[in-house]
Design an enzyme around this catalytic site. Sequence first.
Site, PDB file in Angstrom:
ATOM      1  N   GLU A 106      21.670  71.982  58.399  1.00 24.14           N
ATOM      2  CA  GLU A 106      20.740  71.870  59.531  1.00 24.14           C
ATOM      3  C   GLU A 106      20.681  73.177  60.327  1.00 24.14           C
ATOM      4  O   GLU A 106      21.488  74.090  60.108  1.00 24.14           O
ATOM      5  CB  GLU A 106      21.159  70.716  60.448  1.00 24.14           C
ATOM      6  CG  GLU A 106      22.516  70.926  61.090  1.00 24.14           C
ATOM      7  CD  GLU A 106      22.592  70.388  62.508  1.00 24.14           C
ATOM      8  OE1 GLU A 106      21.678  70.675  63.307  1.00 24.14           O
ATOM      9  OE2 GLU A 106      23.582  69.706  62.805  1.00 24.14           O
ATOM     10  N   LYS A 160      13.629  72.452  69.459  1.00 20.22           N
ATOM     11  CA  LYS A 160      14.581  71.562  68.774  1.00 20.22           C
ATOM     12  C   LYS A 160      13.733  70.466  68.150  1.00 20.22           C
ATOM     13  O   LYS A 160      13.130  69.667  68.866  1.00 20.22           O
ATOM     14  CB  LYS A 160      15.565  71.005  69.804  1.00 20.22           C
ATOM     15  CG  LYS A 160      16.468  69.882  69.284  1.00 20.22           C
ATOM     16  CD  LYS A 160      17.403  69.402  70.382  1.00 20.22           C
ATOM     17  CE  LYS A 160      18.035  68.068  70.036  1.00 20.22           C
ATOM     18  NZ  LYS A 160      18.865  67.528  71.133  1.00 20.22           N
ATOM     19  N   VAL A 195      19.716  66.733  62.729  1.00 21.97           N
ATOM     20  CA  VAL A 195      20.157  65.989  61.539  1.00 21.97           C
ATOM     21  C   VAL A 195      18.997  65.130  61.019  1.00 21.97           C
ATOM     22  O   VAL A 195      18.716  65.107  59.813  1.00 21.97           O
ATOM     23  CB  VAL A 195      21.391  65.120  61.868  1.00 21.97           C
ATOM     24  CG1 VAL A 195      21.692  64.133  60.745  1.00 21.97           C
ATOM     25  CG2 VAL A 195      22.606  66.013  62.139  1.00 21.97           C
ATOM     26  N   ASP A 227      19.183  56.030  75.437  1.00 22.27           N
ATOM     27  CA  ASP A 227      19.282  57.319  74.740  1.00 22.27           C
ATOM     28  C   ASP A 227      20.089  57.129  73.452  1.00 22.27           C
ATOM     29  O   ASP A 227      21.321  57.115  73.455  1.00 22.27           O
ATOM     30  CB  ASP A 227      19.919  58.382  75.636  1.00 22.27           C
ATOM     31  CG  ASP A 227      19.834  59.778  75.017  1.00 22.27           C
ATOM     32  OD1 ASP A 227      19.446  59.879  73.840  1.00 22.27           O
ATOM     33  OD2 ASP A 227      20.145  60.756  75.717  1.00 22.27           O
ATOM     34  N   SER A 283      20.119  58.644  69.527  1.00 23.66           N
ATOM     35  CA  SER A 283      19.570  59.730  68.712  1.00 23.66           C
ATOM     36  C   SER A 283      18.739  59.206  67.550  1.00 23.66           C
ATOM     37  O   SER A 283      19.097  58.206  66.905  1.00 23.66           O
ATOM     38  CB  SER A 283      20.711  60.596  68.165  1.00 23.66           C
ATOM     39  OG  SER A 283      20.191  61.569  67.301  1.00 23.66           O
ATOM     40  N   ALA A 284      17.647  59.909  67.275  1.00 19.12           N
ATOM     41  CA  ALA A 284      16.808  59.584  66.107  1.00 19.12           C
ATOM     42  C   ALA A 284      17.583  59.786  64.801  1.00 19.12           C
ATOM     43  O   ALA A 284      17.154  59.311  63.750  1.00 19.12           O
ATOM     44  CB  ALA A 284      15.552  60.450  66.122  1.00 19.12           C
ATOM     45  N   ASP A 285      18.742  60.469  64.877  1.00 18.50           N
ATOM     46  CA  ASP A 285      19.568  60.642  63.668  1.00 18.50           C
ATOM     47  C   ASP A 285      19.914  59.285  63.051  1.00 18.50           C
ATOM     48  O   ASP A 285      19.961  59.149  61.825  1.00 18.50           O
ATOM     49  CB  ASP A 285      20.889  61.359  64.003  1.00 18.50           C
ATOM     50  CG  ASP A 285      20.714  62.816  64.420  1.00 18.50           C
ATOM     51  OD1 ASP A 285      19.576  63.319  64.373  1.00 18.50           O
ATOM     52  OD2 ASP A 285      21.731  63.438  64.797  1.00 18.50           O
ATOM     53  N   LYS A 292      30.958  63.332  68.384  1.00 14.74           N
ATOM     54  CA  LYS A 292      31.691  63.713  69.597  1.00 14.74           C
ATOM     55  C   LYS A 292      31.756  62.529  70.542  1.00 14.74           C
ATOM     56  O   LYS A 292      30.818  61.728  70.594  1.00 14.74           O
ATOM     57  CB  LYS A 292      30.943  64.832  70.327  1.00 14.74           C
ATOM     58  CG  LYS A 292      31.066  66.178  69.681  1.00 14.74           C
ATOM     59  CD  LYS A 292      30.663  67.252  70.684  1.00 14.74           C
ATOM     60  CE  LYS A 292      30.918  68.622  70.118  1.00 14.74           C
ATOM     61  NZ  LYS A 292      29.785  69.139  69.359  1.00 14.74           N
TER      62      LYS A 292
HETATM   63  N1  PSU Z   1      26.222  66.777  67.953  1.00 12.89           N
HETATM   64  C1  PSU Z   1      27.100  67.792  67.782  1.00 12.89           C
HETATM   65  N2  PSU Z   1      26.634  69.007  67.435  1.00 12.89           N
HETATM   66  C2  PSU Z   1      25.295  69.251  67.227  1.00 12.89           C
HETATM   67  C3  PSU Z   1      24.385  68.168  67.391  1.00 12.89           C
HETATM   68  C4  PSU Z   1      24.895  66.964  67.755  1.00 12.89           C
HETATM   69  O1  PSU Z   1      28.294  67.583  67.954  1.00 12.89           O
HETATM   70  O2  PSU Z   1      24.910  70.388  66.908  1.00 12.89           O
HETATM   71  C5  PSU Z   1      22.922  68.403  67.148  1.00 12.89           C
HETATM   72  C6  PSU Z   1      22.527  67.928  65.745  1.00 12.89           C
HETATM   73  O3  PSU Z   1      21.485  68.762  65.256  1.00 12.89           O
HETATM   74  C7  PSU Z   1      21.995  66.524  65.996  1.00 12.89           C
HETATM   75  C8  PSU Z   1      21.315  66.702  67.330  1.00 12.89           C
HETATM   76  O4  PSU Z   1      21.103  66.066  65.001  1.00 12.89           O
HETATM   77  O5  PSU Z   1      22.161  67.590  68.054  1.00 12.89           O
HETATM   78  C9  PSU Z   1      21.156  65.388  68.040  1.00 12.89           C
HETATM   79  O6  PSU Z   1      20.404  65.575  69.196  1.00 12.89           O
HETATM   80  P1  PSU Z   1      19.934  64.282  70.040  1.00 12.89           P
HETATM   81  O7  PSU Z   1      21.215  63.709  70.600  1.00 12.89           O
HETATM   82  O8  PSU Z   1      19.016  64.838  71.075  1.00 12.89           O
HETATM   83  O9  PSU Z   1      19.255  63.369  69.068  1.00 12.89           O
HETATM   84 MN    MN Z   2      18.578  61.596  72.828  1.00 16.00          MN
END
Ligand code: PSU
Ligand code: MN
Length: 307
Positions: free
Chosen positions: A26, A88, A108, A140, A142-144, A161
């Site tokens: 990524e 992003k 991701v 909130d 994540s779309a992951d 984390k």
């Molecule tokens: N968590 C980490 N390191 C990262 C990310 C998440 O410990 O670099 C990054 C990854 O690219 C993940 C994105 O897909 O942040 C998730 O962002 P969000 O929570 O806004 O979906």
């Molecule tokens: Mn988010």
Amino acid sequence: MPQNVVNISDEVADALARNHPVVALESTIITHGMAYPHNLETALGVEQVIRDAGATPATIAIVDGVPGVGVSGQALERLAAAGQKSAKASRRDIAALMVLGKSAGTTVATTMQIAALAKISVFATGGIGGVHRGGEHSFDISADLMELAHTPVAVVCAGAKSILDIGKTLEVLETHGVPVIGYGTDRFPAFFTPDSGHMVDYRFDSPEEIAALIIAQARLGMTNGILIGNPVPEDDAQDAEKIEAIISKGIEAAASAGVTGKQFTPFMLETIAEMSGGDSLRTNIALIRNNALVAARIAGALCRARG
Ligand code: PSU
Ligand code: MN
């Protein structure tokens, strides 16, 4: 045809055509996860780990509006130097960024989406996004997690984390039918530390078993992803209490600065790196390299099994 939408480098296209192992990487970690020049050094170092393990790295990013697979050289350097000035890109951003001709790091979720278009089955990252603490109020999530629910890519990570609610993250993955595997462990790792205190669904100790799992899902016609938790090596891990204290302070700082939405994760990554005086960066780099190595081995086993 994906080839017309996605710019696949000659090296990656050649590897895929020859059934040679390929590992997707990524780029939000490059643009929003680490500061320059550590981000570029780490990205190049991780690619080298994959090459040394006999696989081809495929860094994925959006370059001037074009989704790229195997982004390298000047394009990679530009992304790293631009850092958070780049966008992003999550799933919902890709089409708009194409129209606007912009460059972006891919999360991701988006990296999985583009990897699947390029027919890459294995992807290494640091940590995934998930359900944030207090997610029951903020929504909130994540779309992951949704991408893991419907895109057939195996993601090797060091867990999540504890800026996230790891228990709720695992619940959402279960709801969406995503298998959570421990690589050489019964516990889901917590990124900076090897054990979040939560169990995984299944433990596998070899790349061959994980390759067999990928193949079994494909035979079943399943199109979801697989999440593989690969714990940070003990010697590189952080002290659990120390890192928890830093994360709690970071969450308070985010709340008082009013940081929410897609800015929250990058804000936390930056704050944790600052507050730990760079020590978290050492762990971060070590675990990504370790994930890249395991992903390369899984990709190799998958190519051998597919013949
Ligand atoms: N968590 C980490 N390191 C990262 C990310 C998440 O410990 O670099 C990054 C990854 O690219 C993940 C994105 O897909 O942040 C998730 O962002 P969000 O929570 O806004 O979906
Ligand atoms: Mn988010």
